[in-house]
Design an enzyme around this catalytic site. Structure first.
Site, PDB file in Angstrom:
ATOM      1  N   ALA A  22       5.114  10.594   8.870  1.00 28.55           N
ATOM      2  CA  ALA A  22       6.453  10.050   8.605  1.00 28.55           C
ATOM      3  C   ALA A  22       7.564  11.100   8.730  1.00 28.55           C
ATOM      4  O   ALA A  22       8.690  10.777   9.103  1.00 28.55           O
ATOM      5  CB  ALA A  22       6.484   9.429   7.213  1.00 28.55           C
ATOM      6  N   THR A  26      11.820  10.790   9.884  1.00 29.36           N
ATOM      7  CA  THR A  26      12.894  10.713   8.866  1.00 29.36           C
ATOM      8  C   THR A  26      14.243  11.070   9.474  1.00 29.36           C
ATOM      9  O   THR A  26      15.269  10.508   9.084  1.00 29.36           O
ATOM     10  CB  THR A  26      12.608  11.635   7.660  1.00 29.36           C
ATOM     11  OG1 THR A  26      12.219  12.915   8.132  1.00 29.36           O
ATOM     12  CG2 THR A  26      11.520  11.072   6.779  1.00 29.36           C
ATOM     13  N   ARG A  34       6.137   8.166   0.647  1.00 29.31           N
ATOM     14  CA  ARG A  34       5.685   8.679  -0.643  1.00 29.31           C
ATOM     15  C   ARG A  34       6.667   9.579  -1.372  1.00 29.31           C
ATOM     16  O   ARG A  34       6.420   9.959  -2.510  1.00 29.31           O
ATOM     17  CB  ARG A  34       4.350   9.417  -0.446  1.00 29.31           C
ATOM     18  CG  ARG A  34       3.262   8.438  -0.151  1.00 29.31           C
ATOM     19  CD  ARG A  34       1.932   9.065   0.145  1.00 29.31           C
ATOM     20  NE  ARG A  34       0.921   8.017   0.150  1.00 29.31           N
ATOM     21  CZ  ARG A  34       0.815   7.082   1.098  1.00 29.31           C
ATOM     22  NH1 ARG A  34       1.633   7.091   2.122  1.00 29.31           N
ATOM     23  NH2 ARG A  34      -0.115   6.153   1.016  1.00 29.31           N
ATOM     24  N   GLN A  99       0.454   8.697  12.803  1.00 32.19           N
ATOM     25  CA  GLN A  99       0.313   7.732  11.705  1.00 32.19           C
ATOM     26  C   GLN A  99       1.487   6.756  11.716  1.00 32.19           C
ATOM     27  O   GLN A  99       1.498   5.798  10.953  1.00 32.19           O
ATOM     28  CB  GLN A  99       0.299   8.479  10.365  1.00 32.19           C
ATOM     29  CG  GLN A  99      -0.859   9.442  10.197  1.00 32.19           C
ATOM     30  CD  GLN A  99      -0.717  10.276   8.929  1.00 32.19           C
ATOM     31  OE1 GLN A  99       0.114  11.180   8.837  1.00 32.19           O
ATOM     32  NE2 GLN A  99      -1.523   9.972   7.940  1.00 32.19           N
ATOM     33  N   ASP A 102       6.283   3.275  14.406  1.00 33.68           N
ATOM     34  CA  ASP A 102       7.632   2.997  14.926  1.00 33.68           C
ATOM     35  C   ASP A 102       7.761   3.061  16.452  1.00 33.68           C
ATOM     36  O   ASP A 102       8.819   2.733  16.986  1.00 33.68           O
ATOM     37  CB  ASP A 102       8.641   3.942  14.267  1.00 33.68           C
ATOM     38  CG  ASP A 102       8.264   5.423  14.398  1.00 33.68           C
ATOM     39  OD1 ASP A 102       7.754   5.818  15.456  1.00 33.68           O
ATOM     40  OD2 ASP A 102       8.505   6.179  13.440  1.00 33.68           O
ATOM     41  N   HIS A 117      -2.473   3.965  12.953  1.00 29.04           N
ATOM     42  CA  HIS A 117      -2.121   2.964  11.942  1.00 29.04           C
ATOM     43  C   HIS A 117      -1.502   1.714  12.573  1.00 29.04           C
ATOM     44  O   HIS A 117      -0.809   0.953  11.906  1.00 29.04           O
ATOM     45  CB  HIS A 117      -1.167   3.560  10.894  1.00 29.04           C
ATOM     46  CG  HIS A 117      -1.837   4.541   9.972  1.00 29.04           C
ATOM     47  ND1 HIS A 117      -1.150   5.328   9.079  1.00 29.04           N
ATOM     48  CD2 HIS A 117      -3.145   4.877   9.815  1.00 29.04           C
ATOM     49  CE1 HIS A 117      -2.008   6.083   8.401  1.00 29.04           C
ATOM     50  NE2 HIS A 117      -3.218   5.840   8.846  1.00 29.04           N
ATOM     51  N   SER A 191       2.017  15.008   5.060  1.00 35.59           N
ATOM     52  CA  SER A 191       1.533  15.767   3.897  1.00 35.59           C
ATOM     53  C   SER A 191       0.013  15.636   3.767  1.00 35.59           C
ATOM     54  O   SER A 191      -0.580  16.128   2.821  1.00 35.59           O
ATOM     55  CB  SER A 191       2.241  15.299   2.633  1.00 35.59           C
ATOM     56  OG  SER A 191       2.278  13.892   2.589  1.00 35.59           O
TER      57      SER A 191
END
Ligand SMILES: [Zn+2]
Length: 241
Positions: A22, A26, A34, A99, A102, A117, A191
């Site tokens: 992710a 961002t 998370r 992961q 988008d 994913h 992470s």
């Protein structure tokens, strides 16, 4: 740790495979999951993004994903996506395992992308396994709370992996093979908390991490850069120029 040291690793340890999470998106205005300002601070994933929730109340799950799909389709690739696509064109990145759902890596021009994913590109029928494209799904959602399968009439499921669902076996096998064949796995913006993807670096011969904040594998990494993905990968690209 310096970006120069990372550039040297990328140059020396080919093939290099990149694993993104992710944190790569961002900077495109897409909230992560998370962090304290992330999506799961606002809504409970088990209420809106689990297989159980989908079976119980698909309209609620689609209400959540319809908003997500709108947001993600309006987002644009950022400097991190652009830099990775350019590194692939220069032969310095063999593939990207992501992961993220988008599709921003593909939209930035990356070709070897494995979406472990799933993605917002399509929706699936759990009844007859039909795959329906995003445009048709969004069209149906204009008139109805849930999209249905044009072949058998079942309610379609978003094309992303829900909580309680297994990862697509083919994509995961491919990701695993890429990790094992890599001399360097470069983790960017993850992470490394979500398994089994978080275990991929341990399958590679060596790995480096670019992530803002700690990850589960910082201690074992060859190199860790605690910084945002966009600026770091832009600097990396310049150094490899
Ligand atoms: Zn069907």
């Amino acid at each position: 740790m310096s970006v120069a040291a990372l550039a040297a690793l990328v140059r020396e340890r080919q093939p290099c495979v990149v694993l993104t999470g992710a944190g790569v998106s961002t900077e495109s205005g897409i909230p992560d999951f998370r962090s304290p300002t992330g999506i799961w601070a606002e809504v409970d994933p088990f209420e809106v993004a689990s297989l159980r929730a989908f079976r119980r109340d698909p309209a609620r799950v689609w209400g959540f994903y319809r908003q997500r799909i709108d947001l993600l389709r309006n987002a644009e690739p950022n400097a991190a996506h652009e830099a990775l696509a350019e590194l692939e064109r220069r032969g310095l990145v063999a593939a990207i395992v992501t992961q993220n759902i988008d599709t921003l890596h593909s939209r930035a021009g990356s070709r070897g992308v494995v979406e472990v994913h799933g993605s917002i590109r399509s929706a699936q029928c759990l009844g007859c396994l039909w795959t329906e494209g995003a445009e048709a799904v969004l069209g149906q959602l204009e008139a109805s709370d849930v999209p249905t399968c044009p072949r058998c009439g079942e309610v379609l499921k978003p094309g992303v992996v829900l909580f309680g669902e297994l990862l697509p076996a083919e994509a995961m096998e491919k990701a695993s093979r890429l990790a094992r064949d890599a001399r360097l796995l470069l983790v960017v913006g993850s992470s490394l908390e979500v398994w089994p993807v978080a275990g991929l670096p341990l399958e590679a011969r060596s790995f480096a991490i670019v992530n803002r904040g700690p990850t589960a594998l910082d201690e074992q990494a060859e190199l860790k850069i605690d910084a945002a993905a966009g600026e770091t990968l832009s600097a990396l690209l310049d150094l490899l120029g």
